[in-house]
Design a protein around this motif. Structure first.
Motif, PDB file in Angstrom:
ATOM      1  N   THR A  46      -2.449  14.081  11.484  1.00  0.00           N
ATOM      2  CA  THR A  46      -2.124  12.669  11.689  1.00  0.00           C
ATOM      3  C   THR A  46      -1.395  12.072  10.499  1.00  0.00           C
ATOM      4  O   THR A  46      -1.223  10.871  10.419  1.00  0.00           O
ATOM      5  N   GLY A  47      -0.946  12.931   9.571  1.00  0.00           N
ATOM      6  CA  GLY A  47      -0.262  12.409   8.398  1.00  0.00           C
ATOM      7  C   GLY A  47      -1.261  11.977   7.345  1.00  0.00           C
ATOM      8  O   GLY A  47      -2.377  12.466   7.267  1.00  0.00           O
ATOM      9  N   VAL A  48      -0.836  11.040   6.518  1.00  0.00           N
ATOM     10  CA  VAL A  48      -1.672  10.582   5.414  1.00  0.00           C
ATOM     11  C   VAL A  48      -2.867   9.796   5.928  1.00  0.00           C
ATOM     12  O   VAL A  48      -2.745   8.943   6.804  1.00  0.00           O
ATOM     13  N   GLN A  49      -4.040  10.104   5.404  1.00  0.00           N
ATOM     14  CA  GLN A  49      -5.258   9.412   5.790  1.00  0.00           C
ATOM     15  C   GLN A  49      -5.705   8.487   4.653  1.00  0.00           C
ATOM     16  O   GLN A  49      -5.475   8.765   3.484  1.00  0.00           O
ATOM     17  N   GLU A  50      -6.352   7.407   5.002  1.00  0.00           N
ATOM     18  CA  GLU A  50      -6.822   6.465   3.987  1.00  0.00           C
ATOM     19  C   GLU A  50      -7.969   5.635   4.534  1.00  0.00           C
ATOM     20  O   GLU A  50      -8.123   5.491   5.754  1.00  0.00           O
TER      21      GLU A  50
ATOM     22  N   SER B 263       4.188  -6.189   0.252  1.00  0.00           N
ATOM     23  CA  SER B 263       3.212  -5.724   1.237  1.00  0.00           C
ATOM     24  C   SER B 263       3.881  -4.897   2.327  1.00  0.00           C
ATOM     25  O   SER B 263       3.300  -3.925   2.832  1.00  0.00           O
ATOM     26  N   THR B 264       5.091  -5.270   2.709  1.00  0.00           N
ATOM     27  CA  THR B 264       5.823  -4.501   3.715  1.00  0.00           C
ATOM     28  C   THR B 264       6.069  -3.074   3.228  1.00  0.00           C
ATOM     29  O   THR B 264       5.884  -2.097   3.975  1.00  0.00           O
ATOM     30  N   VAL B 265       6.467  -2.933   1.970  1.00  0.00           N
ATOM     31  CA  VAL B 265       6.670  -1.600   1.401  1.00  0.00           C
ATOM     32  C   VAL B 265       5.348  -0.835   1.355  1.00  0.00           C
ATOM     33  O   VAL B 265       5.288   0.363   1.678  1.00  0.00           O
ATOM     34  N   ASN B 266       4.276  -1.508   0.970  1.00  0.00           N
ATOM     35  CA  ASN B 266       2.969  -0.842   0.889  1.00  0.00           C
ATOM     36  C   ASN B 266       2.482  -0.357   2.253  1.00  0.00           C
ATOM     37  O   ASN B 266       1.724   0.612   2.331  1.00  0.00           O
ATOM     38  N   VAL B 267       2.892  -1.019   3.317  1.00  0.00           N
ATOM     39  CA  VAL B 267       2.522  -0.577   4.669  1.00  0.00           C
ATOM     40  C   VAL B 267       3.290   0.684   5.060  1.00  0.00           C
ATOM     41  O   VAL B 267       2.773   1.546   5.778  1.00  0.00           O
ATOM     42  N   TRP B 268       4.527   0.822   4.585  1.00  0.00           N
ATOM     43  CA  TRP B 268       5.370   1.944   4.972  1.00  0.00           C
ATOM     44  C   TRP B 268       5.171   3.186   4.104  1.00  0.00           C
ATOM     45  O   TRP B 268       5.693   4.255   4.417  1.00  0.00           O
ATOM     46  N   PHE B 269       4.435   3.044   2.994  1.00  0.00           N
ATOM     47  CA  PHE B 269       4.230   4.183   2.093  1.00  0.00           C
ATOM     48  C   PHE B 269       2.772   4.275   1.670  1.00  0.00           C
ATOM     49  O   PHE B 269       2.093   3.260   1.515  1.00  0.00           O
TER      50      PHE B 269
ATOM     51  N   PHE C 239      -4.112  -2.755  -5.154  1.00  0.00           N
ATOM     52  CA  PHE C 239      -4.920  -3.261  -4.037  1.00  0.00           C
ATOM     53  C   PHE C 239      -4.776  -2.395  -2.783  1.00  0.00           C
ATOM     54  O   PHE C 239      -5.789  -2.024  -2.176  1.00  0.00           O
ATOM     55  N   PRO C 240      -3.560  -2.041  -2.338  1.00  0.00           N
ATOM     56  CA  PRO C 240      -3.485  -1.121  -1.192  1.00  0.00           C
ATOM     57  C   PRO C 240      -4.036   0.263  -1.524  1.00  0.00           C
ATOM     58  O   PRO C 240      -4.577   0.937  -0.648  1.00  0.00           O
ATOM     59  N   ASN C 241      -3.906   0.717  -2.767  1.00  0.00           N
ATOM     60  CA  ASN C 241      -4.493   2.002  -3.140  1.00  0.00           C
ATOM     61  C   ASN C 241      -6.009   1.975  -3.058  1.00  0.00           C
ATOM     62  O   ASN C 241      -6.644   2.980  -2.711  1.00  0.00           O
ATOM     63  N   TYR C 242      -6.615   0.850  -3.359  1.00  0.00           N
ATOM     64  CA  TYR C 242      -8.078   0.717  -3.308  1.00  0.00           C
ATOM     65  C   TYR C 242      -8.585   0.385  -1.908  1.00  0.00           C
ATOM     66  O   TYR C 242      -9.657   0.858  -1.510  1.00  0.00           O
ATOM     67  N   PHE C 243      -7.839  -0.445  -1.157  1.00  0.00           N
ATOM     68  CA  PHE C 243      -8.393  -1.027   0.076  1.00  0.00           C
ATOM     69  C   PHE C 243      -7.603  -0.726   1.351  1.00  0.00           C
ATOM     70  O   PHE C 243      -7.974  -1.190   2.423  1.00  0.00           O
ATOM     71  N   GLY C 244      -6.523   0.065   1.270  1.00  0.00           N
ATOM     72  CA  GLY C 244      -5.828   0.489   2.474  1.00  0.00           C
ATOM     73  C   GLY C 244      -4.802  -0.506   2.994  1.00  0.00           C
ATOM     74  O   GLY C 244      -4.561  -1.556   2.401  1.00  0.00           O
ATOM     75  N   ARG C 245      -4.187  -0.163   4.167  1.00  0.00           N
ATOM     76  CA  ARG C 245      -3.054  -0.924   4.704  1.00  0.00           C
ATOM     77  C   ARG C 245      -3.403  -1.878   5.837  1.00  0.00           C
ATOM     78  O   ARG C 245      -2.718  -2.868   6.062  1.00  0.00           O
ATOM     79  N   LYS C 246      -4.459  -1.569   6.584  1.00  0.00           N
ATOM     80  CA  LYS C 246      -4.687  -2.267   7.851  1.00  0.00           C
ATOM     81  C   LYS C 246      -4.846  -3.771   7.695  1.00  0.00           C
ATOM     82  O   LYS C 246      -4.328  -4.554   8.494  1.00  0.00           O
TER      83      LYS C 246
END
Length: 427
Positions: free
Chosen positions: A228-232, A138-144, A357-364
């Motif tokens: 603002t960089g990558v949006q999601e 999850s930490t990696v998914n937050v940074w990328f 899951f992060p690809n479908y539902f984001g990082r927040k």
């Protein structure tokens, strides 16, 4: 589109002087976390099963049942770690998990009763297999975001590398020091390897140190003010759980967890039943992991290029091939092909389940979402060893167990295909 907000304000940091994306340092720390989750994983526990049975006199069904119970109850680790990840951030949670996981591993060497064994399995499965793996990925998914597939693949390589390195090493440690002392050695190693980088290097999010996902400091400074960089899209856990895709994905992950855990837990016994000795059976585990390295790299590349759900479905088909091949094992080269199928399965299913899951539902709200999703995978993994062990003792082979569970990956493949990316409604 919604950009994830962070409660912590961006502060000047030595990280800003690094000439490349700091996220790759996060990947290194997460890699270590995934590697050291090994003592909580089935491929390590499997090496201890026969020595525990021989030393204590407990039956295979008893040990399998206790392991299944501990694994099922490990959902507690997923739930707590997921919510804590969103509230306190990766640094604090990783430090706490590493400290407690090391302690639980040390205490595994002190068990004298099946109840103690349950508590030990519960501890190492909750903290190692569940919490440590989830926090690391999850930490990696937050940074990328844009490079998430590749970054996750690199992180996930730690799992097959751990599976290559640890079983032979642990096998030798058990022969030299006994299974109890080996657990103590592993616990101390967890503290030494994980606590220093968790304390010194991990940061909550790229935004908390003035960076953005996928970018180093130089890239951020080159952005125009309007950029603002990558949006999601960022879903809350409640919003995610209202989607059909969320539950289809959880079901699609059950076959890999349930059957994969069962066949790894009983790997030594399964190979013995096909005429493969313990030494060769241990080497097959390492071969499986070596193939898993290739499969993980390939899957990471594909995840950034094509719909994730189709890759997940392909993993289920490979799992069916792996199960069916067990009926043909008579010689070592047959077992080697089984190891190749299994290694391909691991990379395709497990890497995809981390990224999708992060690809479908984001990082927040990723911690809470992954916590809920991980509960399904943890419970299903806990349900595998017991029926496989019980059916073995009934029939004196694993054929009945494999035939009984063969339809599950087919159903999971269908679920994956129908799990299309959901659309977040405007609020």
């Amino acid at each position: 589109m919604i950009s994830p907000k962070n409660k912590s304000k961006s502060k000047p940091s030595w990280i800003n002087s690094i000439p490349f994306n700091y996220g790759w340092i996060i990947v290194v720390v997460a890699w270590l976390g995934m590697f050291m989750s090994g003592p909580g994983q089935t491929f390590v526990v499997a090496i201890f099963v026969d020595p525990i049975i021989e030393d204590t006199g407990w039956s295979r069904t008893t040990v399998s049942a206790v392991y299944s119970a501990g694994s099922i109850c490990a959902f507690v680790g997923a739930f707590i770690a997921g919510r804590a990840f969103d509230k306190f951030g990766a640094r604090i949670v990783l430090i706490a998990v590493a400290a407690l996981f090391g302690l639980a591993t040390v205490l595994m060497g002190q068990v004298t009763h099946p109840a103690h064994l349950f508590l030990g399995f519960w501890g190492i499965r909750s903290l190692g297999q569940t919490a440590l793996s989830m926090v690391s990925t999850s930490t990696v998914n937050v940074w990328f975001v844009r490079l998430r597939g590749r970054a996750t693949a690199i992180t996930s390589l730690a799992a097959p590398v751990s599976e290559i390195a640890l079983p032979p090493l642990i096998y030798l440690l058990i022969i030299s020091n006994g299974w109890r002392s080996t657990w103590v050695i592993l616990g101390i190693a967890i503290w030494i390897v994980l606590l220093p980088p968790a304390i010194l290097l991990v940061r909550r999010t790229p935004e908390s140190v003035g960076l953005k996902p996928d970018m180093g400091r130089k890239d951020v400074l080159q952005l125009k003010e309007s950029q603002t960089g990558v949006q999601e899209d960022n879903w809350t856990s409640k919003q995610a759980m209202k989607t059909k895709a969320f539950w289809l994905l959880i079901f699609a992950g059950t076959a890999g967890s349930l059957i994969g855990t069962a066949m790894t837990f009983h790997h030594m016994s399964l190979m013995n039943s096909r005429g493969i000795a313990n030494t060769e059976a241990t080497l097959i585990l390492s071969l499986t992991a070596a193939v898993g390295v290739f499969s993980t790299i390939l899957t990471g590349y594909l995840l950034d290029k094509m719909p994730n759900r189709f890759i997940l479905a392909a993993g289920q088909i490979m799992l069916m091939a792996s199960m069916a091949w067990t009926f043909l094992i008579q010689d070592l080269w047959h077992a080697a092909i089984y190891g190749i199928f299994t290694g391909m399965t691991q990379g395709l299913i497990y890497t995809t389940m981390i990224v999708i899951f992060p690809n479908y539902f984001g990082r927040k709200h990723l911690g809470t979402i992954m916590g809920v999703a991980t509960i399904g995978m943890v419970v299903s993994s806990g349900l595998g060893p017991l029926p496989f062990g019980a059916l073995y003792e009934i029939s004196n082979n694993y054929d009945l167990a494999i035939i009984s569970f063969l339809p599950l990956p087919a159903l999971c493949a269908l679920a994956a295909v129908f799990a299309s990316p959901p659309k977040l409604k405007s609020q």
